[in-house]
Enzyme design. Structure first.
Site, PDB file in Angstrom:
ATOM      1  N   LYS A  41     -13.733 -12.831 -31.809  1.00 40.68           N
ATOM      2  CA  LYS A  41     -14.697 -11.750 -31.969  1.00 40.68           C
ATOM      3  C   LYS A  41     -14.780 -11.281 -33.416  1.00 40.68           C
ATOM      4  O   LYS A  41     -15.678 -10.535 -33.786  1.00 40.68           O
ATOM      5  CB  LYS A  41     -14.269 -10.535 -31.111  1.00 40.68           C
ATOM      6  CG  LYS A  41     -14.025 -10.845 -29.662  1.00 40.68           C
ATOM      7  CD  LYS A  41     -13.399  -9.613 -28.972  1.00 40.68           C
ATOM      8  CE  LYS A  41     -12.890  -9.998 -27.590  1.00 40.68           C
ATOM      9  NZ  LYS A  41     -12.066  -8.928 -27.013  1.00 40.68           N
ATOM     10  N   GLY A  42     -13.821 -11.714 -34.223  1.00 38.41           N
ATOM     11  CA  GLY A  42     -13.679 -11.161 -35.570  1.00 38.41           C
ATOM     12  C   GLY A  42     -14.893 -11.323 -36.466  1.00 38.41           C
ATOM     13  O   GLY A  42     -15.144 -10.501 -37.344  1.00 38.41           O
ATOM     14  N   GLU A  97     -16.794 -17.145 -40.924  1.00 40.65           N
ATOM     15  CA  GLU A  97     -15.480 -16.629 -40.525  1.00 40.65           C
ATOM     16  C   GLU A  97     -15.211 -15.266 -41.161  1.00 40.65           C
ATOM     17  O   GLU A  97     -15.709 -14.958 -42.244  1.00 40.65           O
ATOM     18  CB  GLU A  97     -14.379 -17.602 -40.971  1.00 40.65           C
ATOM     19  CG  GLU A  97     -13.939 -18.574 -39.890  1.00 40.65           C
ATOM     20  CD  GLU A  97     -13.061 -17.919 -38.814  1.00 40.65           C
ATOM     21  OE1 GLU A  97     -13.099 -16.681 -38.641  1.00 40.65           O
ATOM     22  OE2 GLU A  97     -12.342 -18.661 -38.142  1.00 40.65           O
ATOM     23  N   ASP A  98     -14.392 -14.479 -40.474  1.00 40.41           N
ATOM     24  CA  ASP A  98     -13.943 -13.212 -41.028  1.00 40.41           C
ATOM     25  C   ASP A  98     -12.801 -13.424 -42.019  1.00 40.41           C
ATOM     26  O   ASP A  98     -12.823 -12.909 -43.125  1.00 40.41           O
ATOM     27  CB  ASP A  98     -13.510 -12.250 -39.903  1.00 40.41           C
ATOM     28  CG  ASP A  98     -12.553 -12.905 -38.904  1.00 40.41           C
ATOM     29  OD1 ASP A  98     -12.321 -14.133 -38.983  1.00 40.41           O
ATOM     30  OD2 ASP A  98     -12.037 -12.185 -38.031  1.00 40.41           O
ATOM     31  N   ASP A 101      -6.261 -17.279 -42.719  1.00 35.53           N
ATOM     32  CA  ASP A 101      -4.867 -16.939 -42.996  1.00 35.53           C
ATOM     33  C   ASP A 101      -4.116 -18.232 -43.300  1.00 35.53           C
ATOM     34  O   ASP A 101      -4.114 -18.700 -44.433  1.00 35.53           O
ATOM     35  CB  ASP A 101      -4.295 -16.179 -41.793  1.00 35.53           C
ATOM     36  CG  ASP A 101      -2.955 -15.533 -42.099  1.00 35.53           C
ATOM     37  OD1 ASP A 101      -2.288 -15.974 -43.035  1.00 35.53           O
ATOM     38  OD2 ASP A 101      -2.567 -14.592 -41.400  1.00 35.53           O
ATOM     39  N   LYS A 129      -6.511 -15.183 -47.455  1.00 35.55           N
ATOM     40  CA  LYS A 129      -5.187 -14.787 -47.951  1.00 35.55           C
ATOM     41  C   LYS A 129      -4.571 -16.002 -48.629  1.00 35.55           C
ATOM     42  O   LYS A 129      -4.051 -16.887 -47.953  1.00 35.55           O
ATOM     43  CB  LYS A 129      -4.284 -14.369 -46.788  1.00 35.55           C
ATOM     44  CG  LYS A 129      -4.706 -13.098 -46.066  1.00 35.55           C
ATOM     45  CD  LYS A 129      -3.713 -12.824 -44.944  1.00 35.55           C
ATOM     46  CE  LYS A 129      -4.050 -11.563 -44.186  1.00 35.55           C
ATOM     47  NZ  LYS A 129      -3.157 -11.372 -43.024  1.00 35.55           N
ATOM     48  N   VAL A 151      -4.568  -6.879 -42.241  1.00 38.20           N
ATOM     49  CA  VAL A 151      -5.719  -6.007 -42.479  1.00 38.20           C
ATOM     50  C   VAL A 151      -6.556  -5.838 -41.213  1.00 38.20           C
ATOM     51  O   VAL A 151      -6.540  -6.693 -40.329  1.00 38.20           O
ATOM     52  CB  VAL A 151      -6.605  -6.539 -43.629  1.00 38.20           C
ATOM     53  CG1 VAL A 151      -5.857  -6.499 -44.951  1.00 38.20           C
ATOM     54  CG2 VAL A 151      -7.135  -7.941 -43.343  1.00 38.20           C
TER      55      VAL A 151
HETATM   56  P1  XMP Z   1      -5.246 -18.979 -39.188  1.00 38.70           P
HETATM   57  O1  XMP Z   1      -5.283 -20.167 -38.274  1.00 38.70           O
HETATM   58  O2  XMP Z   1      -6.045 -19.165 -40.445  1.00 38.70           O
HETATM   59  O3  XMP Z   1      -5.820 -17.813 -38.309  1.00 38.70           O
HETATM   60  O4  XMP Z   1      -3.834 -18.557 -39.494  1.00 38.70           O
HETATM   61  C1  XMP Z   1      -6.797 -16.983 -38.706  1.00 38.70           C
HETATM   62  C2  XMP Z   1      -6.976 -15.975 -37.608  1.00 38.70           C
HETATM   63  O5  XMP Z   1      -5.829 -15.112 -37.561  1.00 38.70           O
HETATM   64  C3  XMP Z   1      -6.232 -13.784 -37.386  1.00 38.70           C
HETATM   65  N1  XMP Z   1      -5.757 -12.997 -38.549  1.00 38.70           N
HETATM   66  C4  XMP Z   1      -5.874 -11.683 -38.719  1.00 38.70           C
HETATM   67  N2  XMP Z   1      -6.445 -10.735 -37.931  1.00 38.70           N
HETATM   68  N3  XMP Z   1      -5.857  -9.082 -39.524  1.00 38.70           N
HETATM   69  C5  XMP Z   1      -6.423  -9.442 -38.354  1.00 38.70           C
HETATM   70  O6  XMP Z   1      -6.947  -8.581 -37.657  1.00 38.70           O
HETATM   71  C6  XMP Z   1      -5.265  -9.964 -40.360  1.00 38.70           C
HETATM   72  O7  XMP Z   1      -4.764  -9.584 -41.418  1.00 38.70           O
HETATM   73  C7  XMP Z   1      -5.290 -11.337 -39.936  1.00 38.70           C
HETATM   74  N4  XMP Z   1      -4.807 -12.479 -40.487  1.00 38.70           N
HETATM   75  C8  XMP Z   1      -5.116 -13.463 -39.612  1.00 38.70           C
HETATM   76  C9  XMP Z   1      -7.733 -13.799 -37.285  1.00 38.70           C
HETATM   77  O8  XMP Z   1      -8.076 -13.779 -35.914  1.00 38.70           O
HETATM   78  C10 XMP Z   1      -8.170 -15.109 -37.890  1.00 38.70           C
HETATM   79  O9  XMP Z   1      -9.341 -15.650 -37.323  1.00 38.70           O
END
Ligand code: XMP
Ligand code: MG
Length: 178
Positions: A41-42, A97-98, A101, A129, A151
């Site tokens: 949903k992000g 994408e939002d 990570d 990140k 975040v």
């Molecule tokens: P990956 O596979 O790149 O995953 O590690 C990315 C997904 O992890 C979640 N994500 C976060 N959600 N705050 C959030 O609310 C954060 O700081 C954060 N870091 C990662 C997110 O769902 C993203 O699609």
């Protein structure tokens, strides 16, 4: 207690960045039929604000995926909870994408969508990140590099909360203690 320790990307920062990115995307896809693919949903907020800066012929589709892993670590095993409605053969696809990570989820998604016969598949992400990247994912359109902190806001949640904030903020660790 304050829920956030710091606003790291303001509403105005997001708006100006989307103006710039959307101008670049419109130019790159000029004369092409573009399909934006959002991951639920992000990506809902960034998709809505990006799509409204595109020509009205732009199309949106959605996927929902879940990453399996031990604890908070993603293992790279991803399951599709909701697949796209659209057939991708011959389409120009831009994944919206939002946040990236570790990159594990998006790496898997890119491979999956590229196997469906699309003419092109590229990635736009609002946030990345850099400290946390374990898998390099080619990002064509990048909003902001942010520190390796958890975040929330602008689509991102903690326990389904804070998605509706118009900015991105570092969540106060005291909130986890609830
Ligand atoms: P990956 O596979 O790149 O995953 O590690 C990315 C997904 O992890 C979640 N994500 C976060 N959600 N705050 C959030 O609310 C954060 O700081 C954060 N870091 C990662 C997110 O769902 C993203 O699609
Ligand atoms: Mg989440």
């Amino acid at each position: 207690m304050d829920d956030f320790t710091k606003v790291i990307v303001s509403e105005n920062d997001i708006s100006r960045k989307l103006d710039a990115l959307s101008a670049q995307i419109r130019e790159d896809y000029e004369g092409k039929d573009l399909l934006l693919v959002g991951v639920l949903k992000g990506a809902v907020m960034v998709m809505a604000d990006l799509a409204r800066r595109m020509p009205p012929t732009v199309q949106m589709d959605w996927m929902a995926v879940s990453s399996y892993g031990s604890g908070t670590k993603s293992s790279g095993v991803v399951r599709i909870l909701k697949d796209l409605d659209a057939d991708l053969s011959g389409r120009h696809v831009l994944i919206v994408e939002d946040i990236i990570d570790t990159g594990i989820t998006l790496h898997w998604l890119l491979g999956n969508l590229r196997s469906r016969g699309a003419a092109s598949v590229e990635v736009m992400t609002l946030l990345r990140k850099p400290d946390a990247v374990q898998v390099e994912v080619p990002v064509k359109y990048l909003g902001f590099e942010i520190p390796n902190e958890f975040v929330v806001g602008y689509g991102l949640d903690y326990a389904e909360r804070y998605r509706t904030l118009p900015f991105v903020a570092i969540l106060n660790p005291a909130v986890y203690g609830d």
